[in-house]
Design a protein around this motif. Sequence first.
Motif, PDB file in Angstrom:
ATOM      1  N   HIS A 217       4.640  48.095  30.801  1.00 25.67           N
ATOM      2  CA  HIS A 217       5.491  49.169  30.263  1.00 25.67           C
ATOM      3  C   HIS A 217       5.577  50.379  31.192  1.00 25.67           C
ATOM      4  O   HIS A 217       6.624  51.024  31.257  1.00 25.67           O
ATOM      5  CB  HIS A 217       5.002  49.581  28.867  1.00 25.67           C
ATOM      6  CG  HIS A 217       5.425  48.622  27.803  1.00 25.67           C
ATOM      7  ND1 HIS A 217       4.666  47.532  27.434  1.00 25.67           N
ATOM      8  CD2 HIS A 217       6.563  48.560  27.059  1.00 25.67           C
ATOM      9  CE1 HIS A 217       5.307  46.845  26.497  1.00 25.67           C
ATOM     10  NE2 HIS A 217       6.458  47.448  26.246  1.00 25.67           N
ATOM     11  N   VAL A 218       4.481  50.700  31.896  1.00 29.57           N
ATOM     12  CA  VAL A 218       4.536  51.922  32.723  1.00 29.57           C
ATOM     13  C   VAL A 218       4.827  51.645  34.196  1.00 29.57           C
ATOM     14  O   VAL A 218       5.176  52.571  34.931  1.00 29.57           O
ATOM     15  CB  VAL A 218       3.239  52.760  32.611  1.00 29.57           C
ATOM     16  CG1 VAL A 218       3.034  53.249  31.189  1.00 29.57           C
ATOM     17  CG2 VAL A 218       2.023  52.001  33.118  1.00 29.57           C
ATOM     18  N   ALA A 219       4.707  50.383  34.641  1.00 24.27           N
ATOM     19  CA  ALA A 219       4.889  50.121  36.076  1.00 24.27           C
ATOM     20  C   ALA A 219       5.845  48.967  36.375  1.00 24.27           C
ATOM     21  O   ALA A 219       6.760  49.111  37.183  1.00 24.27           O
ATOM     22  CB  ALA A 219       3.525  49.853  36.724  1.00 24.27           C
ATOM     23  N   SER A 220       5.660  47.830  35.731  1.00 23.77           N
ATOM     24  CA  SER A 220       6.562  46.696  35.995  1.00 23.77           C
ATOM     25  C   SER A 220       8.004  47.068  35.673  1.00 23.77           C
ATOM     26  O   SER A 220       8.942  46.598  36.334  1.00 23.77           O
ATOM     27  CB  SER A 220       6.153  45.478  35.163  1.00 23.77           C
ATOM     28  OG  SER A 220       4.852  45.061  35.492  1.00 23.77           O
ATOM     29  N   THR A 221       8.168  47.935  34.670  1.00 28.75           N
ATOM     30  CA  THR A 221       9.522  48.373  34.296  1.00 28.75           C
ATOM     31  C   THR A 221      10.235  49.037  35.475  1.00 28.75           C
ATOM     32  O   THR A 221      11.445  48.889  35.631  1.00 28.75           O
ATOM     33  CB  THR A 221       9.449  49.384  33.135  1.00 28.75           C
ATOM     34  OG1 THR A 221       8.442  50.356  33.427  1.00 28.75           O
ATOM     35  CG2 THR A 221       9.119  48.702  31.823  1.00 28.75           C
ATOM     36  N   VAL A 222       9.465  49.747  36.323  1.00 32.62           N
ATOM     37  CA  VAL A 222      10.081  50.412  37.483  1.00 32.62           C
ATOM     38  C   VAL A 222      10.690  49.370  38.419  1.00 32.62           C
ATOM     39  O   VAL A 222      11.822  49.509  38.874  1.00 32.62           O
ATOM     40  CB  VAL A 222       9.052  51.283  38.246  1.00 32.62           C
ATOM     41  CG1 VAL A 222       9.716  51.987  39.424  1.00 32.62           C
ATOM     42  CG2 VAL A 222       8.404  52.292  37.308  1.00 32.62           C
ATOM     43  N   GLY A 223       9.939  48.304  38.677  1.00 32.98           N
ATOM     44  CA  GLY A 223      10.461  47.224  39.513  1.00 32.98           C
ATOM     45  C   GLY A 223      11.717  46.604  38.918  1.00 32.98           C
ATOM     46  O   GLY A 223      12.682  46.315  39.632  1.00 32.98           O
ATOM     47  N   LEU A 224      11.712  46.424  37.594  1.00 33.05           N
ATOM     48  CA  LEU A 224      12.882  45.830  36.927  1.00 33.05           C
ATOM     49  C   LEU A 224      14.086  46.773  36.960  1.00 33.05           C
ATOM     50  O   LEU A 224      15.230  46.330  37.011  1.00 33.05           O
ATOM     51  CB  LEU A 224      12.531  45.451  35.486  1.00 33.05           C
ATOM     52  CG  LEU A 224      11.441  44.374  35.333  1.00 33.05           C
ATOM     53  CD1 LEU A 224      11.162  44.085  33.861  1.00 33.05           C
ATOM     54  CD2 LEU A 224      11.816  43.083  36.066  1.00 33.05           C
ATOM     55  N   MET A 225      13.840  48.088  36.933  1.00 34.90           N
ATOM     56  CA  MET A 225      14.937  49.060  37.074  1.00 34.90           C
ATOM     57  C   MET A 225      15.548  48.978  38.475  1.00 34.90           C
ATOM     58  O   MET A 225      16.758  49.108  38.645  1.00 34.90           O
ATOM     59  CB  MET A 225      14.412  50.484  36.879  1.00 34.90           C
ATOM     60  CG  MET A 225      13.996  50.834  35.470  1.00 34.90           C
ATOM     61  SD  MET A 225      13.319  52.522  35.501  1.00 34.90           S
ATOM     62  CE  MET A 225      12.473  52.574  33.952  1.00 34.90           C
ATOM     63  N   LEU A 226      14.667  48.775  39.468  1.00 35.88           N
ATOM     64  CA  LEU A 226      15.128  48.793  40.861  1.00 35.88           C
ATOM     65  C   LEU A 226      15.841  47.509  41.289  1.00 35.88           C
ATOM     66  O   LEU A 226      16.710  47.547  42.161  1.00 35.88           O
ATOM     67  CB  LEU A 226      13.943  49.040  41.804  1.00 35.88           C
ATOM     68  CG  LEU A 226      13.276  50.412  41.715  1.00 35.88           C
ATOM     69  CD1 LEU A 226      12.042  50.455  42.612  1.00 35.88           C
ATOM     70  CD2 LEU A 226      14.249  51.521  42.105  1.00 35.88           C
ATOM     71  N   LEU A 227      15.481  46.375  40.683  1.00 35.23           N
ATOM     72  CA  LEU A 227      16.018  45.084  41.145  1.00 35.23           C
ATOM     73  C   LEU A 227      17.552  45.027  41.259  1.00 35.23           C
ATOM     74  O   LEU A 227      18.067  44.553  42.271  1.00 35.23           O
ATOM     75  CB  LEU A 227      15.531  43.940  40.247  1.00 35.23           C
ATOM     76  CG  LEU A 227      14.151  43.357  40.551  1.00 35.23           C
ATOM     77  CD1 LEU A 227      13.895  42.148  39.657  1.00 35.23           C
ATOM     78  CD2 LEU A 227      13.999  42.968  42.013  1.00 35.23           C
ATOM     79  N   PRO A 228      18.315  45.489  40.253  1.00 37.17           N
ATOM     80  CA  PRO A 228      19.773  45.400  40.390  1.00 37.17           C
ATOM     81  C   PRO A 228      20.322  46.218  41.564  1.00 37.17           C
ATOM     82  O   PRO A 228      21.418  45.950  42.060  1.00 37.17           O
ATOM     83  CB  PRO A 228      20.312  45.969  39.062  1.00 37.17           C
ATOM     84  CG  PRO A 228      19.162  45.925  38.119  1.00 37.17           C
ATOM     85  CD  PRO A 228      17.934  46.074  38.952  1.00 37.17           C
ATOM     86  N   VAL A 229      19.525  47.199  42.007  1.00 36.70           N
ATOM     87  CA  VAL A 229      19.943  48.067  43.115  1.00 36.70           C
ATOM     88  C   VAL A 229      19.551  47.472  44.460  1.00 36.70           C
ATOM     89  O   VAL A 229      20.340  47.435  45.398  1.00 36.70           O
ATOM     90  CB  VAL A 229      19.306  49.477  42.951  1.00 36.70           C
ATOM     91  CG1 VAL A 229      19.471  50.315  44.210  1.00 36.70           C
ATOM     92  CG2 VAL A 229      19.908  50.188  41.747  1.00 36.70           C
ATOM     93  N   ILE A 230      18.300  46.978  44.555  1.00 36.62           N
ATOM     94  CA  ILE A 230      17.800  46.534  45.861  1.00 36.62           C
ATOM     95  C   ILE A 230      17.949  45.025  46.084  1.00 36.62           C
ATOM     96  O   ILE A 230      17.781  44.552  47.202  1.00 36.62           O
ATOM     97  CB  ILE A 230      16.326  46.949  46.065  1.00 36.62           C
ATOM     98  CG1 ILE A 230      15.413  46.308  45.018  1.00 36.62           C
ATOM     99  CG2 ILE A 230      16.188  48.469  46.043  1.00 36.62           C
ATOM    100  CD1 ILE A 230      13.927  46.583  45.229  1.00 36.62           C
ATOM    101  N   ALA A 231      18.306  44.290  45.018  1.00 37.59           N
ATOM    102  CA  ALA A 231      18.505  42.841  45.166  1.00 37.59           C
ATOM    103  C   ALA A 231      19.606  42.362  44.221  1.00 37.59           C
ATOM    104  O   ALA A 231      19.379  41.502  43.373  1.00 37.59           O
ATOM    105  CB  ALA A 231      17.202  42.106  44.880  1.00 37.59           C
ATOM    106  N   PRO A 232      20.816  42.938  44.349  1.00 37.02           N
ATOM    107  CA  PRO A 232      21.888  42.541  43.428  1.00 37.02           C
ATOM    108  C   PRO A 232      22.153  41.043  43.482  1.00 37.02           C
ATOM    109  O   PRO A 232      22.119  40.442  44.554  1.00 37.02           O
ATOM    110  CB  PRO A 232      23.104  43.348  43.921  1.00 37.02           C
ATOM    111  CG  PRO A 232      22.736  43.876  45.263  1.00 37.02           C
ATOM    112  CD  PRO A 232      21.257  43.911  45.353  1.00 37.02           C
TER     113      PRO A 232
END
Length: 278
Positions: free
Chosen positions: A128-143
Amino acid sequence: MTDLNQAYDHCREVIEKHSKTFSKAFAMLPKQQKRAVWAIYAFCRRVDDIVDEGINPKTELESFSQQFDHFMEGKLELKDPSWIALDDVFRHFSIDPEPYYDMIKGQRMDLYPTTIRTKEDLLDYCYHVASTVGLMLLPVIAPGKVAALRQGAIELGYAMQITNILRDIGEDMEIDRIYLPQEVMDQHGYTFFDLKKKKVNQAFISMWEDLAADAEAYYDKAMKTLPDYPLYSRTPVGGAAKMYRAILPTVRKNGYQVFNHRNYVSDQEKKQIIADMQ
């Protein structure tokens, strides 16, 4: 009225002030992606700051949560530079809002803490506090590759947050937060009394290394997905992972002093990590 460039500049200042690691790692992305990362980081930072520094954090977090609801419904008046930049990100990338909601839920976990009894409880918190950040970034850095990279992003979040926890045991304890799972403490014979007394004994080292081994295993799993990222994202993601991972040997080198000593990776070491990635 804040224009878009000013809004992104505000977000850049936030990331540069609060996270040299992420700022350095993601500085190499193409411009649009880099700016999007700044905006996403600013969102996460804002939620984090409410919980850690807010005057009335419970009320402030619910107010922020409501603002995000209005943002998602297109009803929020976009005056704040962070929202202006994030709105642009949502317009240009295929963003899934779920990890944003999960991140807010993660901050509630800090405001309404329950005892972390098992490693599963710990991973739920880390998600909830960290993996979510990676999931937020994925559409931006690996569309286009979000589904394939999802599990690796979650595992990298686990690894980084466990690393944070192992580095910040002393600081967290000062604010009555204990993230060490009860069962792991019991297993190694380390008590809450020992923790309050800031004891670094064999039981502490054994418990610390148990959790560090989990973090290392999650780093290994996450790094296996690195070749699946677009070329421009591999160095930023790999660099961020390696900079965080380097905290663990730093703590060992400092004799596991996590109570009265701040363990950090030097700027020179960070530069070397990035250079080695290229």
